[in-house]
Design a protein around this motif. Sequence first.
Motif, PDB file in Angstrom:
ATOM      1  N   LEU A 147       7.635 -13.673  17.544  1.00 53.31           N
ATOM      2  CA  LEU A 147       6.637 -14.630  17.062  1.00 53.31           C
ATOM      3  C   LEU A 147       7.233 -16.024  16.939  1.00 53.31           C
ATOM      4  CD1 LEU A 147       4.349 -12.870  14.438  1.00 53.31           C
ATOM      5  CD2 LEU A 147       4.168 -13.021  16.893  1.00 53.31           C
ATOM      6  N   SER A 148       6.644 -16.960  17.670  1.00 50.73           N
ATOM      7  CA  SER A 148       6.980 -18.373  17.526  1.00 50.73           C
ATOM      8  C   SER A 148       5.884 -19.010  16.679  1.00 50.73           C
ATOM      9  CB  SER A 148       7.107 -19.031  18.900  1.00 50.73           C
ATOM     10  OG  SER A 148       7.406 -20.397  18.764  1.00 50.73           O
ATOM     11  N   SER A 149       5.458 -20.210  17.026  1.00 48.79           N
ATOM     12  CA  SER A 149       4.422 -20.896  16.259  1.00 48.79           C
ATOM     13  C   SER A 149       3.911 -22.080  17.070  1.00 48.79           C
ATOM     14  CB  SER A 149       5.006 -21.409  14.944  1.00 48.79           C
ATOM     15  OG  SER A 149       4.084 -22.295  14.316  1.00 48.79           O
ATOM     16  N   ALA A 150       2.652 -22.422  16.872  1.00 45.66           N
ATOM     17  CA  ALA A 150       2.123 -23.659  17.464  1.00 45.66           C
ATOM     18  C   ALA A 150       2.947 -24.853  17.010  1.00 45.66           C
ATOM     19  CB  ALA A 150       0.661 -23.839  17.053  1.00 45.66           C
ATOM     20  N   SER A 151       3.577 -24.722  15.852  1.00 45.58           N
ATOM     21  CA  SER A 151       4.430 -25.787  15.321  1.00 45.58           C
ATOM     22  C   SER A 151       5.580 -26.110  16.271  1.00 45.58           C
ATOM     23  CB  SER A 151       4.970 -25.347  13.959  1.00 45.58           C
ATOM     24  OG  SER A 151       5.880 -26.263  13.459  1.00 45.58           O
ATOM     25  N   ALA A 152       6.051 -25.105  17.027  1.00 46.63           N
ATOM     26  CA  ALA A 152       7.130 -25.344  17.999  1.00 46.63           C
ATOM     27  C   ALA A 152       6.629 -26.233  19.133  1.00 46.63           C
ATOM     28  CB  ALA A 152       7.626 -24.011  18.560  1.00 46.63           C
ATOM     29  N   GLN A 153       5.399 -25.974  19.562  1.00 43.14           N
ATOM     30  CA  GLN A 153       4.859 -26.714  20.710  1.00 43.14           C
ATOM     31  C   GLN A 153       4.386 -28.116  20.312  1.00 43.14           C
ATOM     32  OE1 GLN A 153       2.767 -23.111  20.619  1.00 43.14           O
ATOM     33  NE2 GLN A 153       2.673 -22.916  22.845  1.00 43.14           N
ATOM     34  N   MET A 154       3.916 -28.238  19.057  1.00 42.32           N
ATOM     35  CA  MET A 154       3.350 -29.519  18.599  1.00 42.32           C
ATOM     36  C   MET A 154       4.362 -30.386  17.870  1.00 42.32           C
ATOM     37  SD  MET A 154      -0.062 -27.963  16.898  1.00 42.32           S
ATOM     38  CE  MET A 154      -0.469 -29.479  16.078  1.00 42.32           C
ATOM     39  N   GLY A 155       5.504 -29.790  17.464  1.00 37.59           N
ATOM     40  CA  GLY A 155       6.420 -30.504  16.577  1.00 37.59           C
ATOM     41  C   GLY A 155       5.812 -30.599  15.185  1.00 37.59           C
ATOM     42  N   GLY A 156       5.626 -29.442  14.566  1.00 38.53           N
ATOM     43  CA  GLY A 156       5.014 -29.419  13.231  1.00 38.53           C
ATOM     44  C   GLY A 156       3.516 -29.656  13.320  1.00 38.53           C
ATOM     45  N   ALA A 169      10.889 -23.254  18.138  1.00 36.91           N
ATOM     46  CA  ALA A 169      11.091 -23.629  19.546  1.00 36.91           C
ATOM     47  C   ALA A 169      12.240 -22.819  20.132  1.00 36.91           C
ATOM     48  CB  ALA A 169      11.371 -25.127  19.652  1.00 36.91           C
ATOM     49  N   SER A 170      13.255 -22.547  19.318  1.00 34.14           N
ATOM     50  CA  SER A 170      14.391 -21.751  19.816  1.00 34.14           C
ATOM     51  C   SER A 170      13.939 -20.347  20.196  1.00 34.14           C
ATOM     52  CB  SER A 170      15.515 -21.693  18.773  1.00 34.14           C
ATOM     53  OG  SER A 170      15.305 -20.673  17.814  1.00 34.14           O
ATOM     54  N   VAL A 171      12.939 -19.842  19.503  1.00 35.66           N
ATOM     55  CA  VAL A 171      12.447 -18.486  19.812  1.00 35.66           C
ATOM     56  C   VAL A 171      11.875 -18.440  21.242  1.00 35.66           C
ATOM     57  CG1 VAL A 171      10.671 -16.771  19.204  1.00 35.66           C
ATOM     58  CG2 VAL A 171      12.017 -17.884  17.397  1.00 35.66           C
ATOM     59  N   ILE A 172      11.267 -19.541  21.666  1.00 35.15           N
ATOM     60  CA  ILE A 172      10.682 -19.567  23.015  1.00 35.15           C
ATOM     61  C   ILE A 172      11.777 -19.589  24.083  1.00 35.15           C
ATOM     62  CG2 ILE A 172       9.260 -20.913  24.615  1.00 35.15           C
ATOM     63  CD1 ILE A 172       7.553 -21.781  22.185  1.00 35.15           C
ATOM     64  N   THR A 188      10.379  -6.029  29.079  1.00 40.98           N
ATOM     65  CA  THR A 188       9.673  -7.305  29.049  1.00 40.98           C
ATOM     66  C   THR A 188       9.914  -7.983  27.697  1.00 40.98           C
ATOM     67  OG1 THR A 188       7.611  -6.410  28.154  1.00 40.98           O
ATOM     68  CG2 THR A 188       7.855  -6.403  30.564  1.00 40.98           C
ATOM     69  N   VAL A 189       9.984  -9.304  27.730  1.00 37.91           N
ATOM     70  CA  VAL A 189      10.191 -10.079  26.490  1.00 37.91           C
ATOM     71  C   VAL A 189       9.195 -11.230  26.504  1.00 37.91           C
ATOM     72  CG1 VAL A 189      11.834 -11.345  25.052  1.00 37.91           C
ATOM     73  CG2 VAL A 189      12.661  -9.527  26.577  1.00 37.91           C
ATOM     74  N   ASN A 190       8.281 -11.219  25.558  1.00 38.24           N
ATOM     75  CA  ASN A 190       7.240 -12.245  25.486  1.00 38.24           C
ATOM     76  C   ASN A 190       7.180 -12.870  24.097  1.00 38.24           C
ATOM     77  OD1 ASN A 190       5.858 -12.068  28.190  1.00 38.24           O
ATOM     78  ND2 ASN A 190       5.743  -9.906  27.564  1.00 38.24           N
ATOM     79  N   VAL A 191       6.455 -13.968  24.034  1.00 40.83           N
ATOM     80  CA  VAL A 191       6.297 -14.701  22.774  1.00 40.83           C
ATOM     81  C   VAL A 191       4.811 -14.801  22.463  1.00 40.83           C
ATOM     82  CG1 VAL A 191       6.568 -16.961  21.672  1.00 40.83           C
ATOM     83  CG2 VAL A 191       8.382 -16.063  23.147  1.00 40.83           C
ATOM     84  N   VAL A 192       4.470 -14.545  21.211  1.00 42.98           N
ATOM     85  CA  VAL A 192       3.131 -14.879  20.728  1.00 42.98           C
ATOM     86  C   VAL A 192       3.282 -16.095  19.825  1.00 42.98           C
ATOM     87  CG1 VAL A 192       1.233 -14.140  19.229  1.00 42.98           C
ATOM     88  CG2 VAL A 192       2.132 -12.592  20.971  1.00 42.98           C
ATOM     89  N   SER A 193       2.473 -17.105  20.083  1.00 43.53           N
ATOM     90  CA  SER A 193       2.574 -18.360  19.344  1.00 43.53           C
ATOM     91  C   SER A 193       1.284 -18.598  18.559  1.00 43.53           C
ATOM     92  CB  SER A 193       2.835 -19.502  20.337  1.00 43.53           C
ATOM     93  OG  SER A 193       3.088 -20.686  19.623  1.00 43.53           O
ATOM     94  N   ASN A 250      -0.573 -18.153  23.541  1.00 45.52           N
ATOM     95  CA  ASN A 250      -1.101 -18.925  22.416  1.00 45.52           C
ATOM     96  C   ASN A 250      -2.270 -18.182  21.781  1.00 45.52           C
ATOM     97  OD1 ASN A 250       0.644 -21.023  22.979  1.00 45.52           O
ATOM     98  ND2 ASN A 250      -0.855 -22.200  24.136  1.00 45.52           N
ATOM     99  N   VAL A 251      -2.173 -17.964  20.483  1.00 40.91           N
ATOM    100  CA  VAL A 251      -3.309 -17.378  19.753  1.00 40.91           C
ATOM    101  C   VAL A 251      -3.572 -18.358  18.614  1.00 40.91           C
ATOM    102  CG1 VAL A 251      -4.215 -15.315  18.602  1.00 40.91           C
ATOM    103  CG2 VAL A 251      -2.440 -15.080  20.355  1.00 40.91           C
ATOM    104  N   ASN A 252      -4.278 -19.436  18.946  1.00 36.33           N
ATOM    105  CA  ASN A 252      -4.282 -20.579  18.021  1.00 36.33           C
ATOM    106  C   ASN A 252      -5.639 -21.257  17.857  1.00 36.33           C
ATOM    107  OD1 ASN A 252      -4.648 -22.253  20.263  1.00 36.33           O
ATOM    108  ND2 ASN A 252      -2.467 -22.546  20.557  1.00 36.33           N
ATOM    109  N   GLY A 253      -6.694 -20.612  18.345  1.00 34.21           N
ATOM    110  CA  GLY A 253      -8.033 -21.179  18.160  1.00 34.21           C
ATOM    111  C   GLY A 253      -8.249 -22.478  18.915  1.00 34.21           C
TER     112      GLY A 253
END
Length: 258
Positions: A147-156, A169-172, A188-193, A250-253
Amino acid sequence: MNPLHRFPTERTAVVTGAGSARGIGRTVVRRLAQAGWHVAALDVDKVAVTAFATQANADAGTTVKGYGVDITSPDEVDGVFTRIEADLPPVVGLAHGAGVASPVPFFDVTLDEWNRVLDINSTGTFLVNQRAIRGMVDREVGRVVNLSSASAQMGGGTYSKVPYSASKASVIGFSRAVAREVGKFGVTVNVVSPGPIDTEIMGGRLTDERKTQMASGLLLDRIGTPTDIAATVEFLLSEDAGYITAAVVNVNGGLVVN
Ligand SMILES: NC(=O)c1ccc[n+]([C@@H]2O[C@H](COP(=O)([O-])OP(=O)(O)OC[C@H]3O[C@@H](n4cnc5c(N)ncnc54)[C@H](O)[C@@H]3O)[C@@H](O)[C@H]2O)c1
Protein backbone atom coordinates in the motif's frame (compact mmCIF):
# COMPACT_ATOMS: atom_id res chain seq x y z
CA MET A 1 8.95 -27.02 -10.12
CA ASN A 2 5.76 -25.07 -10.62
CA PRO A 3 6.13 -24.24 -14.33
CA LEU A 4 2.63 -22.81 -14.67
CA HIS A 5 2.93 -20.88 -11.40
CA ARG A 6 -0.41 -22.31 -10.25
CA PHE A 7 -1.80 -21.68 -6.78
CA PRO A 8 -1.79 -24.59 -4.34
CA THR A 9 -5.30 -25.44 -3.13
CA GLU A 10 -4.39 -24.60 0.46
CA ARG A 11 -2.57 -21.28 0.65
CA THR A 12 -1.96 -18.45 3.07
CA ALA A 13 -2.05 -14.69 2.73
CA VAL A 14 -0.12 -12.53 5.18
CA VAL A 15 -1.85 -9.22 5.93
CA THR A 16 0.08 -6.55 7.83
CA GLY A 17 -1.63 -3.66 9.60
CA ALA A 18 -4.63 -5.69 10.79
CA GLY A 19 -4.64 -4.35 14.35
CA SER A 20 -6.59 -1.12 14.11
CA ALA A 21 -10.32 -1.60 14.60
CA ARG A 22 -11.48 0.61 11.72
CA GLY A 23 -8.44 0.19 9.46
CA ILE A 24 -8.07 -1.24 5.98
CA GLY A 25 -6.20 -4.37 7.17
CA ARG A 26 -9.11 -6.01 8.95
CA THR A 27 -11.38 -5.69 5.93
CA VAL A 28 -8.63 -7.20 3.77
CA VAL A 29 -8.33 -10.13 6.20
CA ARG A 30 -12.07 -10.83 6.13
CA ARG A 31 -12.32 -10.60 2.33
CA LEU A 32 -9.34 -12.88 1.75
CA ALA A 33 -10.74 -15.45 4.19
CA GLN A 34 -14.06 -15.33 2.31
CA ALA A 35 -12.13 -15.88 -0.93
CA GLY A 36 -10.63 -19.11 0.43
CA TRP A 37 -7.30 -17.91 1.79
CA HIS A 38 -5.94 -18.93 5.15
CA VAL A 39 -4.81 -15.66 6.65
CA ALA A 40 -2.00 -14.56 8.97
CA ALA A 41 -3.05 -11.19 10.39
CA LEU A 42 -0.09 -9.13 11.64
CA ASP A 43 0.27 -5.94 13.65
CA VAL A 44 2.50 -4.28 16.20
CA ASP A 45 -0.58 -4.23 18.47
CA LYS A 46 -0.49 -7.91 19.37
CA VAL A 47 -3.45 -7.81 21.75
CA ALA A 48 -5.72 -6.16 19.20
CA VAL A 49 -4.69 -8.29 16.25
CA THR A 50 -4.96 -11.62 18.07
CA ALA A 51 -8.39 -10.72 19.49
CA PHE A 52 -9.56 -9.70 16.03
CA ALA A 53 -8.12 -12.86 14.44
CA THR A 54 -9.91 -15.08 16.95
CA GLN A 55 -13.21 -13.45 15.98
CA ALA A 56 -12.46 -13.55 12.24
CA ASN A 57 -11.42 -17.19 12.52
CA ALA A 58 -14.75 -18.08 14.11
CA ASP A 59 -16.58 -16.42 11.19
CA ALA A 60 -14.36 -17.87 8.43
CA GLY A 61 -14.29 -21.21 6.66
CA THR A 62 -10.48 -21.02 6.65
CA THR A 63 -7.92 -20.46 9.40
CA VAL A 64 -7.27 -16.87 10.47
CA LYS A 65 -4.46 -16.45 12.98
CA GLY A 66 -3.13 -13.26 14.58
CA TYR A 67 0.52 -12.44 15.27
CA GLY A 68 2.25 -9.50 16.93
CA VAL A 69 5.27 -8.10 15.09
CA ASP A 70 7.13 -4.82 14.81
CA ILE A 71 7.92 -4.65 11.11
CA THR A 72 10.97 -2.45 11.74
CA SER A 73 12.76 -5.33 13.49
CA PRO A 74 14.51 -7.82 11.16
CA ASP A 75 14.52 -10.47 13.90
CA GLU A 76 10.82 -10.06 14.66
CA VAL A 77 9.91 -10.18 10.97
CA ASP A 78 12.00 -13.30 10.42
CA GLY A 79 10.57 -14.89 13.56
CA VAL A 80 6.94 -14.24 12.71
CA PHE A 81 7.30 -15.67 9.20
CA THR A 82 8.99 -18.76 10.64
CA ARG A 83 5.98 -19.22 12.93
CA ILE A 84 3.50 -18.63 10.11
CA GLU A 85 5.31 -21.19 7.95
CA ALA A 86 5.00 -23.73 10.78
CA ASP A 87 1.35 -22.92 11.56
CA LEU A 88 -0.28 -22.44 8.16
CA PRO A 89 -0.13 -23.60 4.51
CA PRO A 90 2.43 -22.00 2.15
CA VAL A 91 2.45 -18.21 1.95
CA VAL A 92 1.30 -17.28 -1.57
CA GLY A 93 -0.09 -13.79 -0.84
CA LEU A 94 1.17 -10.70 0.94
CA ALA A 95 -0.98 -7.62 1.51
CA HIS A 96 1.33 -5.16 3.21
CA GLY A 97 -0.56 -2.22 4.74
CA ALA A 98 1.14 -1.58 8.09
CA GLY A 99 2.15 2.06 8.14
CA VAL A 100 1.98 5.38 9.94
CA ALA A 101 0.92 8.92 9.07
CA SER A 102 2.94 12.09 9.66
CA PRO A 103 1.18 15.46 9.47
CA VAL A 104 4.24 17.48 10.58
CA PRO A 105 5.10 20.57 8.45
CA PHE A 106 8.49 20.38 6.70
CA PHE A 107 10.48 22.76 8.90
CA ASP A 108 9.16 21.10 12.06
CA VAL A 109 10.25 17.61 10.97
CA THR A 110 12.96 16.36 13.31
CA LEU A 111 15.40 13.64 12.35
CA ASP A 112 13.63 11.38 14.84
CA GLU A 113 10.29 11.93 13.10
CA TRP A 114 11.85 11.38 9.68
CA ASN A 115 13.50 8.14 10.86
CA ARG A 116 10.32 6.92 12.59
CA VAL A 117 8.23 7.27 9.44
CA LEU A 118 10.86 5.95 7.04
CA ASP A 119 11.65 3.03 9.38
CA ILE A 120 8.04 1.86 9.45
CA ASN A 121 6.84 2.76 5.97
CA SER A 122 10.00 2.11 3.93
CA THR A 123 12.31 -0.19 5.89
CA GLY A 124 9.33 -2.18 7.16
CA THR A 125 8.17 -2.68 3.59
CA PHE A 126 11.63 -3.93 2.62
CA LEU A 127 11.90 -6.36 5.55
CA VAL A 128 8.42 -7.84 5.19
CA ASN A 129 8.63 -8.16 1.41
CA GLN A 130 12.10 -9.71 1.39
CA ARG A 131 11.15 -12.33 3.98
CA ALA A 132 7.82 -13.16 2.33
CA ILE A 133 9.07 -13.24 -1.24
CA ARG A 134 11.97 -15.64 -0.57
CA GLY A 135 9.48 -18.46 0.01
CA MET A 136 7.33 -17.40 -2.95
CA VAL A 137 10.36 -17.56 -5.25
CA ASP A 138 11.30 -21.01 -3.88
CA ARG A 139 7.75 -22.25 -4.60
CA GLU A 140 7.57 -20.29 -7.87
CA VAL A 141 4.23 -18.66 -7.10
CA GLY A 142 3.28 -15.50 -5.29
CA ARG A 143 1.25 -12.31 -5.23
CA VAL A 144 2.29 -9.16 -3.38
CA VAL A 145 0.38 -5.92 -2.88
CA ASN A 146 2.03 -3.02 -1.07
CA LEU A 147 0.00 0.00 0.00
CA SER A 148 1.30 3.39 -1.08
CA SER A 149 -0.82 6.56 -1.07
CA ALA A 150 -2.09 9.29 -3.36
CA SER A 151 0.12 11.45 -1.14
CA ALA A 152 3.16 9.89 -2.86
CA GLN A 153 1.92 10.92 -6.30
CA MET A 154 0.68 14.38 -5.26
CA GLY A 155 3.37 15.28 -2.73
CA GLY A 156 1.06 15.32 0.27
CA GLY A 157 -2.06 17.41 -0.11
CA THR A 158 -4.25 15.11 1.98
CA TYR A 159 -3.28 14.89 5.66
CA SER A 160 0.29 13.68 5.93
CA LYS A 161 3.24 15.67 4.69
CA VAL A 162 6.90 15.30 3.69
CA PRO A 163 8.22 12.15 5.44
CA TYR A 164 5.00 10.26 4.68
CA SER A 165 5.00 11.27 1.00
CA ALA A 166 8.68 10.36 0.68
CA SER A 167 8.15 7.00 2.36
CA LYS A 168 5.08 6.15 0.30
CA ALA A 169 6.86 7.17 -2.93
CA SER A 170 9.61 4.73 -1.93
CA VAL A 171 7.00 1.97 -1.80
CA ILE A 172 6.29 2.51 -5.51
CA GLY A 173 9.91 2.44 -6.69
CA PHE A 174 10.68 -0.44 -4.35
CA SER A 175 7.76 -2.56 -5.55
CA ARG A 176 8.51 -2.01 -9.23
CA ALA A 177 12.19 -2.83 -8.76
CA VAL A 178 11.37 -6.03 -6.87
CA ALA A 179 8.79 -6.96 -9.53
CA ARG A 180 11.57 -6.88 -12.14
CA GLU A 181 13.65 -9.42 -10.22
CA VAL A 182 10.95 -11.90 -9.22
CA GLY A 183 8.58 -12.00 -12.19
CA LYS A 184 10.41 -14.92 -13.76
CA PHE A 185 9.60 -16.96 -10.66
CA GLY A 186 5.85 -16.43 -11.00
CA VAL A 187 5.71 -13.71 -8.35
CA THR A 188 3.81 -10.49 -9.06
CA VAL A 189 4.38 -7.30 -7.05
CA ASN A 190 1.87 -4.47 -7.32
CA VAL A 191 0.95 -1.29 -5.49
CA VAL A 192 -2.46 -0.06 -4.44
CA SER A 193 -2.48 3.70 -3.97
CA PRO A 194 -5.49 4.85 -1.94
CA GLY A 195 -6.93 8.33 -1.77
CA PRO A 196 -8.72 9.42 1.43
CA ILE A 197 -10.25 6.36 3.11
CA ASP A 198 -12.55 6.46 6.11
CA THR A 199 -10.19 5.05 8.78
CA GLU A 200 -8.51 6.68 11.76
CA ILE A 201 -5.00 7.12 10.31
CA MET A 202 -5.63 10.82 9.60
CA GLY A 203 -5.71 11.88 13.26
CA GLY A 204 -8.75 9.94 14.50
CA ARG A 205 -12.31 9.28 13.39
CA LEU A 206 -13.36 11.61 10.55
CA THR A 207 -16.30 13.92 11.18
CA ASP A 208 -18.99 14.26 8.51
CA GLU A 209 -17.75 17.79 7.90
CA ARG A 210 -14.20 16.59 7.28
CA LYS A 211 -15.41 13.82 4.97
CA THR A 212 -17.38 16.34 2.92
CA GLN A 213 -14.37 18.62 2.72
CA MET A 214 -12.10 15.76 1.61
CA ALA A 215 -14.60 14.60 -0.99
CA SER A 216 -14.85 18.07 -2.52
CA GLY A 217 -11.60 17.59 -4.47
CA LEU A 218 -12.64 14.23 -5.94
CA LEU A 219 -14.36 13.21 -9.18
CA LEU A 220 -16.63 10.96 -7.13
CA ASP A 221 -18.72 12.53 -4.41
CA ARG A 222 -17.53 10.55 -1.40
CA ILE A 223 -14.34 9.48 0.33
CA GLY A 224 -13.38 5.81 0.11
CA THR A 225 -14.05 2.87 2.41
CA PRO A 226 -11.79 0.02 3.52
CA THR A 227 -13.91 -2.21 1.26
CA ASP A 228 -12.91 -0.13 -1.79
CA ILE A 229 -9.28 -0.97 -1.03
CA ALA A 230 -9.83 -4.56 0.11
CA ALA A 231 -11.73 -5.47 -3.06
CA THR A 232 -8.81 -4.28 -5.19
CA VAL A 233 -6.27 -6.06 -3.01
CA GLU A 234 -8.30 -9.27 -3.19
CA PHE A 235 -8.31 -9.13 -6.99
CA LEU A 236 -4.58 -8.39 -7.27
CA LEU A 237 -3.82 -11.34 -4.97
CA SER A 238 -6.03 -13.70 -6.98
CA GLU A 239 -4.69 -16.35 -9.34
CA ASP A 240 -6.50 -14.58 -12.19
CA ALA A 241 -4.41 -11.43 -11.70
CA GLY A 242 -1.23 -13.27 -12.71
CA TYR A 243 -0.46 -11.05 -15.71
CA ILE A 244 -0.47 -7.81 -13.71
CA THR A 245 2.82 -6.80 -12.14
CA ALA A 246 4.67 -3.55 -11.31
CA ALA A 247 1.33 -1.76 -11.57
CA VAL A 248 0.20 1.13 -9.40
CA VAL A 249 -3.54 0.86 -9.05
CA ASN A 250 -5.16 4.12 -7.96
CA VAL A 251 -8.20 3.70 -5.73
CA ASN A 252 -8.75 7.35 -4.99
CA GLY A 253 -12.14 8.55 -6.24
CA GLY A 254 -10.40 10.57 -8.94
CA LEU A 255 -8.10 12.55 -6.65
CA VAL A 256 -5.11 11.74 -8.86
CA VAL A 257 -5.77 11.49 -12.59
CA ASN A 258 -2.83 10.30 -14.68
N1 LIG B 1 -6.74 5.62 5.28
C1 LIG B 1 -6.30 6.36 4.28
O1 LIG B 1 -6.87 7.41 3.92
C2 LIG B 1 -5.08 5.93 3.52
C3 LIG B 1 -4.77 6.63 2.35
C4 LIG B 1 -3.63 6.29 1.64
C5 LIG B 1 -2.85 5.24 2.07
N2 LIG B 1 -3.16 4.56 3.20
C6 LIG B 1 -2.27 3.47 3.63
O2 LIG B 1 -3.00 2.30 3.87
C7 LIG B 1 -2.39 1.55 4.92
C8 LIG B 1 -3.43 1.21 5.97
O3 LIG B 1 -3.96 2.43 6.46
P1 LIG B 1 -5.16 2.51 7.50
O4 LIG B 1 -5.93 3.71 7.15
O5 LIG B 1 -5.84 1.19 7.61
O6 LIG B 1 -4.32 2.86 8.82
P2 LIG B 1 -4.45 2.33 10.31
O7 LIG B 1 -3.70 3.29 11.15
O8 LIG B 1 -5.88 2.05 10.64
O9 LIG B 1 -3.67 0.94 10.24
C9 LIG B 1 -2.27 0.87 10.18
C10 LIG B 1 -1.82 -0.28 11.04
O10 LIG B 1 -0.40 -0.42 10.95
C11 LIG B 1 0.05 -0.83 12.22
N3 LIG B 1 1.47 -0.54 12.41
C12 LIG B 1 2.04 0.69 12.59
N4 LIG B 1 3.35 0.55 12.82
C13 LIG B 1 3.63 -0.77 12.79
C14 LIG B 1 4.81 -1.53 12.98
N5 LIG B 1 5.99 -0.96 13.26
N6 LIG B 1 4.74 -2.89 12.86
C15 LIG B 1 3.56 -3.49 12.58
N7 LIG B 1 2.39 -2.81 12.42
C16 LIG B 1 2.43 -1.47 12.52
C17 LIG B 1 -0.81 -0.04 13.20
O11 LIG B 1 -0.80 -0.59 14.50
C18 LIG B 1 -2.16 -0.08 12.53
O12 LIG B 1 -2.96 -1.17 12.99
C19 LIG B 1 -1.24 2.41 5.44
O13 LIG B 1 -0.03 1.97 4.87
C20 LIG B 1 -1.58 3.80 4.95
O14 LIG B 1 -0.45 4.60 4.77
C21 LIG B 1 -4.27 4.88 3.93
